[in-house]
Scaffold this motif. Structure first.
Motif, mmCIF file in Angstrom:
data_model
loop_
_atom_site.group_PDB
_atom_site.id
_atom_site.type_symbol
_atom_site.label_atom_id
_atom_site.label_comp_id
_atom_site.label_asym_id
_atom_site.label_seq_id
_atom_site.Cartn_x
_atom_site.Cartn_y
_atom_site.Cartn_z
ATOM 1 N N LYS A 190 0.717 -1.156 0.092
ATOM 2 C CA LYS A 190 -0.133 -0.013 -0.156
ATOM 3 C C LYS A 190 0.894 1.284 -0.131
ATOM 4 C CE LYS A 190 -4.237 1.558 2.058
ATOM 5 N NZ LYS A 190 -5.456 1.216 3.154
ATOM 6 N N GLY A 191 1.997 1.327 0.774
ATOM 7 C CA GLY A 191 2.705 2.408 0.880
ATOM 8 C C GLY A 191 3.352 2.447 -0.395
ATOM 9 N N ALA A 192 3.821 1.407 -1.199
ATOM 10 C CA ALA A 192 4.375 1.663 -2.596
ATOM 11 C C ALA A 192 3.701 2.321 -3.461
ATOM 12 C CB ALA A 192 5.226 0.204 -2.994
ATOM 13 N N GLY B 87 -2.425 2.120 -7.958
ATOM 14 C CA GLY B 87 -1.824 0.823 -7.854
ATOM 15 C C GLY B 87 -1.391 0.053 -8.990
ATOM 16 N N LEU B 88 -1.177 -1.188 -8.917
ATOM 17 C CA LEU B 88 -0.523 -1.958 -10.322
ATOM 18 C C LEU B 88 -1.428 -2.843 -10.845
ATOM 19 C CD1 LEU B 88 3.029 -2.629 -9.025
ATOM 20 C CD2 LEU B 88 2.269 -0.730 -10.473
ATOM 21 N N GLU B 89 -2.842 -2.839 -10.330
ATOM 22 C CA GLU B 89 -3.777 -3.955 -10.895
ATOM 23 C C GLU B 89 -4.677 -3.194 -11.925
ATOM 24 O OE1 GLU B 89 -3.760 -7.058 -9.668
ATOM 25 O OE2 GLU B 89 -2.263 -6.531 -8.343
ATOM 26 N N PRO C 127 0.803 4.341 -10.975
ATOM 27 C CA PRO C 127 1.811 5.201 -10.259
ATOM 28 C C PRO C 127 2.382 6.224 -11.128
ATOM 29 C CG PRO C 127 2.028 3.059 -9.547
ATOM 30 C CD PRO C 127 1.149 2.891 -10.688
ATOM 31 N N ASP C 128 2.282 7.641 -10.914
ATOM 32 C CA ASP C 128 3.218 8.285 -11.659
ATOM 33 C C ASP C 128 4.641 8.399 -11.269
ATOM 34 O OD1 ASP C 128 2.753 11.932 -12.414
ATOM 35 O OD2 ASP C 128 3.609 10.502 -13.672
ATOM 36 N N PHE C 129 5.630 8.688 -12.148
ATOM 37 C CA PHE C 129 7.019 8.549 -12.187
ATOM 38 C C PHE C 129 7.485 9.892 -12.968
ATOM 39 C CE2 PHE C 129 5.994 5.495 -15.169
ATOM 40 C CZ PHE C 129 6.864 5.800 -16.235
#
Length: 186
Positions: A28-30, A45-47, A53-55
């Motif tokens: 959850k933190g990641a 999230g990744l699902e 997630p932005d980067f």
């Protein structure tokens, strides 16, 4: 109970607690560590169905690029490395797909796992040798590979125009798969 049995139970309980913390709290933190820059009720999230997630990473040419810069376009985020044979196998199809679809609002972001490269300076030579014209981003500090949990490469995320993950694919993508998959994405 014998002392050995008590110790074994304590170790099992500790492992179980660690698994819960790792699976729930750390994941959850990641997902929340990378912000999306927008107010949304869609969880990050990744699902499938999560906001990607932005980067922000430096592009091979030196400019910084953010995933959120491409809102309004369909995006393939492809995590790869020069030493990876399946990555090498998919690049010709990815390049051909990019050239055929970039005018239609499709972007491929090739996120090179630079931290895993023996010679990071060879990435540019590799990109030139393979004729890659889509943006190549350098993940020298494992920022994206950690957040996107790139355990096996190539790993690709298909992201719709709203920034939502629609597919995750592990392994080399073919032109036909990209065409079929992105044809279903808004």
């Amino acid at each position: 109970m014998k002392r050995n049995q008590i110790a074994a139970v304590v170790v099992l309980i500790a492992l179980l607690a660690w698994g819960v913390v790792d699976a729930y709290v750390l994941d959850k933190g990641a997902g929340n560590a990378a912000t999306n820059g927008a107010n949304s009720s869609v969880p990050i999230g990744l699902e499938k169905g999560n906001l990607a997630p932005d980067f922000e990473l430096r592009q091979l040419g030196g400019d910084k690029v953010k995933l959120s810069d491409f809102r309004g376009k369909k995006v393939i985020v492809n995590l790869w490395a020069t030493w990876c044979p399946p990555c090498r196998a998919e690049i010709p199809d990815m390049q051909r797909f990019y050239e055929a679809n970039k005018a239609n609002g499709v972007v491929i972001l090739g996120v090179n796992l630079t931290a895993t490269e023996t010679k990071p300076e060879d990435v540019e030579k590799f990109v030139q040798a393979y004729g890659m014209t889509f943006p190549v981003l350098l993940d020298g500090e494992k920022q994206v590979s950690d957040v996107y949990k790139a355990i096996s490469i190539p790993t690709s995320f298909i992201i719709d125009s709203q920034g939502v993950i629609r597919e995750k694919f592990i392994g080399p993508m073919s032109y036909e798969w990209m065409e079929k998959t992105l044809g279903r994405v808004q």
